[in-house]
Structures are given as structure tokens and as C-alpha cells.
Enzyme design. Structure first.
Site, short mmCIF file in Angstrom:
data_model
loop_
_atom_site.label_atom_id
_atom_site.label_comp_id
_atom_site.label_asym_id
_atom_site.label_seq_id
_atom_site.Cartn_x
_atom_site.Cartn_y
_atom_site.Cartn_z
NE ARG A 175 1.92 3.20 0.84
CZ ARG A 175 2.59 3.53 -0.25
NH1 ARG A 175 2.71 4.81 -0.58
NH2 ARG A 175 3.13 2.59 -1.01
CD GLU A 230 5.19 9.61 -5.90
OE1 GLU A 230 5.60 8.44 -5.70
OE2 GLU A 230 5.32 10.53 -5.06
CB SER A 251 8.30 5.93 -7.32
OG SER A 251 8.01 4.91 -6.39
NE ARG A 290 -1.56 9.39 -4.82
CZ ARG A 290 -0.49 9.91 -4.23
NH1 ARG A 290 0.60 10.14 -4.94
NH2 ARG A 290 -0.51 10.19 -2.94
NE ARG A 307 -0.95 12.78 0.67
CZ ARG A 307 0.21 12.45 0.12
NH1 ARG A 307 0.81 11.32 0.47
NH2 ARG A 307 0.79 13.23 -0.77
#
Length: 532
Positions: free
Chosen positions: A353, A440, A443, A495, A368
Site C-alpha cells: 500500500r 485498528e 475489519s 499491527r 503503517r
């Protein structure tokens, strides 16, 4: 006329609107003065709309933006136009339910408002209604052409035959012209309609991210009797990461994992796969490069100033940002057997990403990054089952994180935070004591038929007719329906490493490994500081 525009987040390009070809004014290509008015109105509407309504999402006449685009075809221009313009058709067409949009216009408009979407619903409806009118006119002309052809099959006087031949030629020319208009209008409608996001579950909270509601809170923050460290400091002291060398080799937001951190990544992946496979999921490793059109069909924008997708220059390919993309593409353009559903996959892949715009202390270290390992769950199911499988996916995630002893909350994300494909999305945010906040880690989204309509994934429901004769079976075969797709993150490795290091740190600088992971790390129980 030239305009500067941006399509789907792409880099600014020059757009040239083609003038109306001169042949449109010739009597041989038009049926009546009414047809002339309709055709001129059609082209005026399409071109004026570019300057009036979200020009960046409506490239009716446009130069190819990338090698992935279809080869441009020149439009026959009037003598007054010196430049050569190009019409580029969409690379693919989504099976969008325009009838449903038209019948539920008020609800669709409210959905766009709640999602803060800039899709142009009024234009979509206008183009669709024009399309229906044009389709009707084309069908009428085809009927006339066939009628003339049938008249010529019998005995016909020479003069009458010559008249029918001339009439047939005229009808053929008119039909070709209208069919060209139909293709262009269909493509224009597709371009605009693909910007409309999925409808939203009625229970989703309305508003921005702050309006998201907590649906579950698990555990409590670890209590520390000593000054806590963040994962960056812990990783440095335990010799687990090397950000500096990675920055020299690859750039910022890359990293080397070292020593026990390597085993921790492998342990997380293998433990997660084994846990999810117990629940009937088929394990996969996936390609980590996908064609741009597959990325688009899954609901992502592969090219643009703020895209999260890495595109490979000179190709129509991208690096995947999630295994959701290649897994979604496995059954592209296929009809599945009813008995095969649900199909449950758990896929391991590296993900890439751009993290465009990401900066600041809150994103430092592993939180990140540009490249990471992830285990993703993906389900294809019957439409009436997708809500239940959404609950199953979030239950799996909560079970995994609970077994690792993490404190986390599950959020029902508000409308303003939903991506275009998501009908409903649950996020899991875990407490990260070193960062001093929730972050986070996962999801789970129910995308209903948004992706399957673009990917062309359907299933044929089994017939409920008890009759066994071949004749009755052929008459009662159910038409295929679009499946529903769901995706959920089982483990985003970086994470998870942040959470584990910061929550299991000890006063002596060591980090305890949660019990479920120990068999997958060769029995290591504690990561201890290296002797200097």
C-alpha cells in the site's frame, strides 16, 4: 474544446470533447426531424454535463489513461475540426441494477448523502432513461428492417423489389447510426453508474467516523507498574527490527524483521491459518500482482493521486493491497453450483500500500508500512445468508484476538467511513499501550452483490420442482443470481506485532509470548534482551 479533468482519482489528464460528426446531419442517417432533435439533445447533454457534473468521473471522449485501456478508435469528425479525438470504451461492464436504482431513487439519494459520495445519481437516472428510449427506437428500426427483408422473400415485381432494396439500405444506415449512439450512451452510463457506492445496512450509524458505535468491548488494558515502552523502542532493544537499513535499501516505511520477530511473524501466520481452517475455510496463497481491471471490479481505484495501490508502470497490473482482490477474482465470470455455497477461503499474502498522506508519530514504526503480511478471510454465499456470515466473520476475529489476550473494541462503522463496496463494516481496534491509544487491527465487511456484479460471479439456485422428467426440468431451471461476498482480516502481522510487544512487555525489558503462539515458534516463551 479541451478540458482538464481527473477520472477516478487519476492524474490530471487533458480531455478533448469531439464535435458532433457531420454525418449526423445527413438525411440518410436520420429518421425524422424528431430524431434530429433527440440526437442533438443527447450529445449536448453528454458534453455539457462534463462541465456541469463531476467531470473527473465522466470521460465520454477521452485519451487512453494507461496501457490497460482499450485501443483508441478515432471518431469521424466534421471538416471544421482539425484535431483528432478518441473515444475509449470502458474495459468492463458491471451488471448494475438500474431498475432498482430507478425504483428506489429516494433511498439511493439518501444513501449517497449519508456516505458523502459525489456520485451523480440524477445523471445516472437521466442517462438510463435515455438509454431505454434509444433501445426502443433501435428495436423498432430492426423490426422495420426485418419486415422489408421478409417482403423480398416471395415473388416481387422488379420495380417493387428495387424499392425494397433501397428502403433496406436506408434502414441499415439508420440502424448503424443509432446502434453507434447506443454503444456510446451505454458506455457513458457505465462510467457514471460505477461511481455509485453500495447501499447501506439500515442499522449502520449515520455520520463520520466519530459516529461509529461500539458493539463489543473485550478485556481490559494491561496494568503496568513500570514505565512502558512503545514497540519501536522495544524492537530496538531486543534487536527485532531494522528501519534504518530498510530505509536505505527501499525507502521510508519499510523494515527488516530480525531474530525472534521473524519467528513471531511465521507463528502468527501459521497459528491463524490453523485456527481459521478448523472452521471450514480453504487455505490459499495468492498471486500478489493483479490486473487493474480486477482491482477496479473489487471496488478499488488503482490509479490516482491519493490511491493506496501500487501500479506497475507500462503494464495493466498492480501490486495487491489485500488478498481480497485475487481471491475475489478466482471465480470471476462464472456460475457456481448452489451446492458449492458457501465458499470460504482463508488466504495468506504479502500486501502493498502506498499509504498516501500518512505521516506523524501515530503512524511510526510498524503501524503503517508499505509492505506487510496478512491473512484474509473471504466468503461467497447466497444473498439471504450474508448477514449471518458477517456475524460469523467478526466472531472469528474476536475469538482470535481474545485467545491472544488482547484488549479491544469492535465498532459498527458509520456511513461516512464505509468504502464503496461495503454494505456494513465492523472494525476491531486493539489497545496499544506504547502508542497510548486504540489502533485498528482488523475489519470485516459485507459487500452484498456489489463486487459480484462487477466480477460476474453468480450461482444457479437449485430448483424446488419435485418432478424428475427432463422436460419439466428444462422448463423450471432457475435463472442464475449474483452471490454475496464478504471479507475480513484474520491477522495483519505488523499491527499484531505492535500489540503483542507493547501489551506483553516486562519490567526487565523482555516480552512474553502468548501461549497459543509458542508451539508455532519452536517453543519460545520469552523474547529477552541480547547480551552486548
Amino acid at each position: 474544446m479541451s478540458l482538464q479533468c481527473c477520472f477516478g482519482g487519476t492524474t490530471i489528464q487533458t480531455l478533448k470533447l469531439a464535435s458532433i460528426p457531420s454525418r449526423m446531419y445527413s438525411s440518410s442517417s436520420l429518421r425524422s426531424s424528431t430524431a434530429i432533435s433527440r440526437r442533438l439533445t443527447l450529445f449536448k447533454t453528454l458534453t455539457v454535463t462534463l462541465s456541469r457534473n463531476s467531470i473527473h468521473r465522466f470521460p465520454f471522449f477521452i485519451r487512453a489513461l494507461s496501457s490497460a485501456a482499450a485501443a483508441p478508435q478515432p471518431v469521424v469528425d466534421s471538416p471544421a475540426t482539425a484535431s483528432v479525438d478518441y473515444f475509449v470504451k470502458p474495459q468492463w461492464k458491471a451488471a448494475i441494477d438500474f431498475k432498482s436504482i430507478l425504483e428506489n431513487k429516494t433511498a439511493a439519494a439518501a444513501n449517497l448523502n449519508n456516505r458523502n459520495s459525489n456520485a451523480n445519481l440524477e445523471l445516472v437516472i437521466e442517462l438510463y432513461e435515455r438509454l431505454l428510449e434509444l433501445q426502443k427506437e433501435v428495436e423498432e428500426l430492426r423490426y422495420e428492417r426485418n419486415t422489408v427483408a421478409n417482403k423480398m422473400k416471395g415473388k416481387v415485381e422488379p420495380l417493387e423489389r428495387q424499392r425494397l432494396i433501397e428502403e433496406g439500405k436506408s434502414l441499415k444506415e439508420k440502424l448503424l447510426t443509432l446502434e453507434e449512439d447506443l454503444v456510446k450512451l451505454t458506455d457513458a452510463l457505465q462510467r457514471e453508474a460505477q461511481c455509485i457506492p453500495n447501499m447501506t445496512h439500515p442499522d449502520v450509524p449515520i455520520g463520520g467516523e466519530d459516529s461509529s458505535t461500539i458493539r463489543n468491548m473485550v478485556g481490559a488494558p494491561h496494568e503496568f507498574t513500570f514505565p512502558i515502552k512503545d514497540h519501536v523502542q522495544l524492537g530496538k532493544e531486543l534487536d527485532l527490527f531494522d528501519f534504518d537499513a530498510a530505509a536505505e535499501v527501499s525507502g521510508s516505511k519499510f523494515y527488516y524483521l530480525k531474530n525472534e520477530a521473524v519467528l513471531l511473524e511465521m507463528g502468527l501466520i501459521n497459528w491463524t491459518l490453523s485456527e481459521v481452517m478448523k472452521r471450514g475455510f480453504i487455505p490459499l496463497t495468492t498471486p500478489e500482482i493483479a490486473r487493474s481491471l480486477v482491482v477496479e471490479k473489487c471496488g478499488f481505484q488503482p490509479r490516482g493521486d491519493n490511491t493506496q495501490v501500487y501500479s506497475i508502470e507500462g503494464t495493466d497490473q498492480c501490486l495487491i493491497g489485500t488478498a481480497e482482490i485475487p481471491v475475489g477474482g478466482i471465480h470471476m465470470d462464472s456460475i457456481l453450483a448452489d451446492s458449492s455455497l458457501p465458499l470460504k477461503y482463508v488466504a495468506y499474502s504479502h500486501c502493498f500500500r502506498t499509504e498516501a498522506g500518512a505521516a506523524g508519530a501515530a503512524t511510526r514504526g510498524l503501524y503503517r508500512v508499505h509492505q506487510f503480511s496478512k491473512v484474509e478471510m473471504f466468503i461467497l454465499c447466497r444473498p439471504e445468508e450474508s448477514n449471518a456470515y458477517h456475524e460469523e466473520l467478526i466472531a472469528i476475529e474476536e475469538d482470535l484476538f481474545s485467545k491472544l489476550g488482547l484488549h479491544f473494541k469492535t465498532l459498527d462503522m458509520a456511513t461516512g467511513d464505509l468504502g464503496a463496496p461495503a454494505y456494513r463494516k465492523y472494525d476491531v481496534e486493539a489497545w496499544m499501550p506504547g502508542l497510548g491509544r486504540y489502533g485498528e487491527i482488523s475489519s470485516a465487511s459485507n459487500c452484498t452483490d456489489y463486487q459480484s456484479r462487477r466480477l460476474g460471479i453468480r450461482f444457479r439456485p437449485e430448483s424446488t420442482n419435485p418432478t424428475n422428467t427432463k422436460k419439466s426440468k428444462s422448463r423450471n431451471v432457475n435463472p442464475p443470481e449474483f452471490v454475496h461476498t464478504l471479507n475480513a482480516t484474520a491477522c495483519a502481522v505488523p499491527r499484531m506485532i505492535v500489540c503483542l510487544l507493547e501489551n506483553y512487555q516486562q519490567e526487565d525489558g523482555s516480552v512474553v509470548i502468548p501461549e497459543p503462539l509458542r508451539p508455532f515458534m519452536g517453543g519460545i516463551q520469552v523474547i529477552t534482551p541480547k547480551l552486548k
